[in-house]
Scaffold this active site. Structure first.
Site, short mmCIF file in Angstrom:
data_model
loop_
_atom_site.label_atom_id
_atom_site.label_comp_id
_atom_site.label_asym_id
_atom_site.label_seq_id
_atom_site.Cartn_x
_atom_site.Cartn_y
_atom_site.Cartn_z
N SER A 1 17.08 -4.17 -48.63
CA SER A 1 15.96 -3.34 -49.06
C SER A 1 14.62 -3.88 -48.55
CB SER A 1 15.93 -3.25 -50.58
OG SER A 1 16.01 -4.54 -51.11
N LYS A 2 14.58 -5.18 -48.25
CA LYS A 2 13.29 -5.76 -47.83
C LYS A 2 13.01 -5.55 -46.34
CE LYS A 2 14.36 -9.65 -50.23
NZ LYS A 2 14.88 -10.77 -49.61
N ARG A 3 14.01 -5.10 -45.63
CA ARG A 3 13.84 -5.00 -44.19
C ARG A 3 12.90 -3.85 -43.79
NH1 ARG A 3 16.73 -3.25 -41.79
NH2 ARG A 3 16.47 -4.23 -39.80
#
Ligand code: GLU
Length: 465
Positions: free
Chosen positions: A233-235
């Site tokens: 999700s942080k990408r």
């Protein structure tokens, strides 16, 4: 009993990495044990389930090489079946019609949360025995009030939950479509699924599903819940198969090799061919610990695969990149040798065409720094000598080219680098290329000779030293 597994994506418009790994685990397990891998499209959400979104699933699976057996099952084709099974469950007392309105449900959830700490339905309609003409309604499952739900997960081990913690979940919505929780059981039974392999985010759903199996008198499959993949999700980019394929230029082998290792291991082996994966993959080697998605490691795995896959296959992968730039190399020894040389330094498929312009086109300009350093007047006689010897060389092979250069170094009593670097700049325009012998061979005799001469011309016009 032969193993039957399924991949059951909802068409969302893209194939998320987590889904890709679920598909891969199912496919590998089926191929490992000689079982059957089925595809079911969970398309009961009518708004999201477009033709295009289904096509994305097909395209991604095909690109990954995960071929499925038998016909694809669409849940949207089976609405009558779900309705019939739901009615059967109502008749048998395992399900009931619920007419609570949205507003009533909101109020119930608030009250239940205050009273029990859990936002759930208070079973108002459970004993009303409302018939099909009760007006707008959903169908709920009558979850056992007491006892426990336990099962042995093939990956997560013993899983236990008290029935009292479970809700009377909705099986059929007001519009007559089934919920995931209900359809999944009806379909897995119909498709004679023996192993449900999916993400651990579904582990809690398993209790509701097991209650359904019991109520329906079906034998449940075995469950295997694969660990979470962290860090997606942080990408920045979308973590989809399409993104990694198109924007990142990954190979199928690189991507699959990377994602299979997010949760599965086989000793300390990191790089696998597809055949090795099929031979080695087993559910007992899937770990419970979450895997961390790491683009740097992914790139490394892709690099290793680029070096490992057959050159003919690599040629198929990179040709579209060449064609896009107007280059049409023919598949054959020359092209394969070039790919073989470049792949030692390539990370992504796009790197090949970016790093080989000088194998196709003449040098328009030398890199300034490289030319300044290596194209000097003192080198002119050596470059001309080299051109002359290459011109006269009998056989144009890498060995013969190497022999010419070694000989010249001996005669001039100098190190190879002293000759190779100026030659490299003369031939490629830059100071970094693959090995000098293979570079020269690939550029070819005629172009090598003319570029060496052209460099001396440039020196005459530009070098002031
Ligand atoms: N459609 C569900 C999903 O994509 C399937 C889950 C399952 O395998 O049971 O998460």
């Amino acid at each position: 009993m032969s193993v039957r597994v399924r991949f059951a994506p909802s068409p969302t418009g893209f194939m998320h990495m987590g889904n890709a790994r679920t598909a891969l685990f199912n496919w590998l397990y089926a191929r490992h044990v000689g079982g059957t891998f089925l595809l079911r499209i969970e398309d009961t959400d009518r708004e999201r389930s477009t033709k295009e979104a289904v096509q994305v699933i097909y395209d991604s699976l095909k690109w990954m090489g995960l071929d499925w057996d038998e016909d694809v099952i669409f849940q949207s084709d089976r609405l009558d079946v779900y309705r019939d099974v739901a009615n059967r469950l109502i008749d048998a007392g395992f399900a009931y019609r619920c007419t609570c309105t949205r507003e009533e449900l909101e109020a119930i959830k608030v009250r239940m949360e205050a009273e029990t700490g859990q936002k759930r339905y208070d079973r108002t309609c459970r004993d009303k025995k409302q018939g099909p003409d009760c007006g707008e309604h959903v169908i709920r499952f009558a979850t056992p009030i007491t006892g426990e739900s336990a099962f042995e997960d093939l990956i997560q081990g013993s899983i236990l939950k008290q029935q009292e913690e479970l809700d009377d979940f909705i099986m059929m919505r007001t519009d007559g479509t089934p919920t995931y929780q209900f359809a999944v059981v009806v379909d897995d039974e119909k498709m004679r699924i023996t192993h449900v392999i999916r993400g651990v985010d579904h582990i809690d759903n398993t209790h509701d599903q097991l209650n359904l199996y019991r109520a329906l008198g079906f034998t449940p499959p075995q469950f295997a819940h694969a660990p979470r993949i962290l860090g997606l999700s942080k990408r920045k980019g979308s973590p989809s198969v399409e993104y990694y394929r198109q924007a990142m230029g990954l190979t199928r082998e690189g991507l699959l090799n990377y994602i299979v290792r997010l949760g599965w291991s086989h000793g300390d082996q990191e790089i696998f061919s597809m055949e090795e994966l099929i031979a080695a993959f087993d559910l007992k080697d899937v770990n419970r610990a979450s895997g961390n998605f790491d683009d740097v490691k992914l790139a490394w795995v892709n690099e290793q695969q680029l070096r490992k896959i057959p050159l003919e296959l690599l040629a198929d992968y990179v040709l579209p990149y060449f064609q896009e730039k107007g280059l049409n190399p023919e598949k054959g020894p020359w092209f394969y040798r070039m790919l073989d040389v470049i792949r030692l330094r390539a990370t992504h498929l796009g790197d090949f065409v970016d790093r080989c312009d000088y194998f196709f086109n003449d040098i328009k300009e030398y890199e300034e720094k490289a030319a300044k350093k290596h194209l000097k007047s003192a080198m002119t006689p050596v470059l001309l000598e080299l051109a002359d010897r290459f011109e006269k060389l009998g056989e144009w092979t890498e060995e013969a080219i190497a022999a010419v250069m070694t000989r010249l170094c001996e005669e001039k009593d100098t190190k190879l680098g002293k000759i190779a670097q100026p030659a490299r700049v003369a031939l490629s325009g830059c100071a970094m290329t693959p090995g000098i012998y293979e570079t020269i061979w690939l550029i070819g005799r005629e172009r090598t000779v003319s570029r060496l001469k052209a460099a001396t011309q440039w020196i005459a016009e530009n070098d002031q030293t």
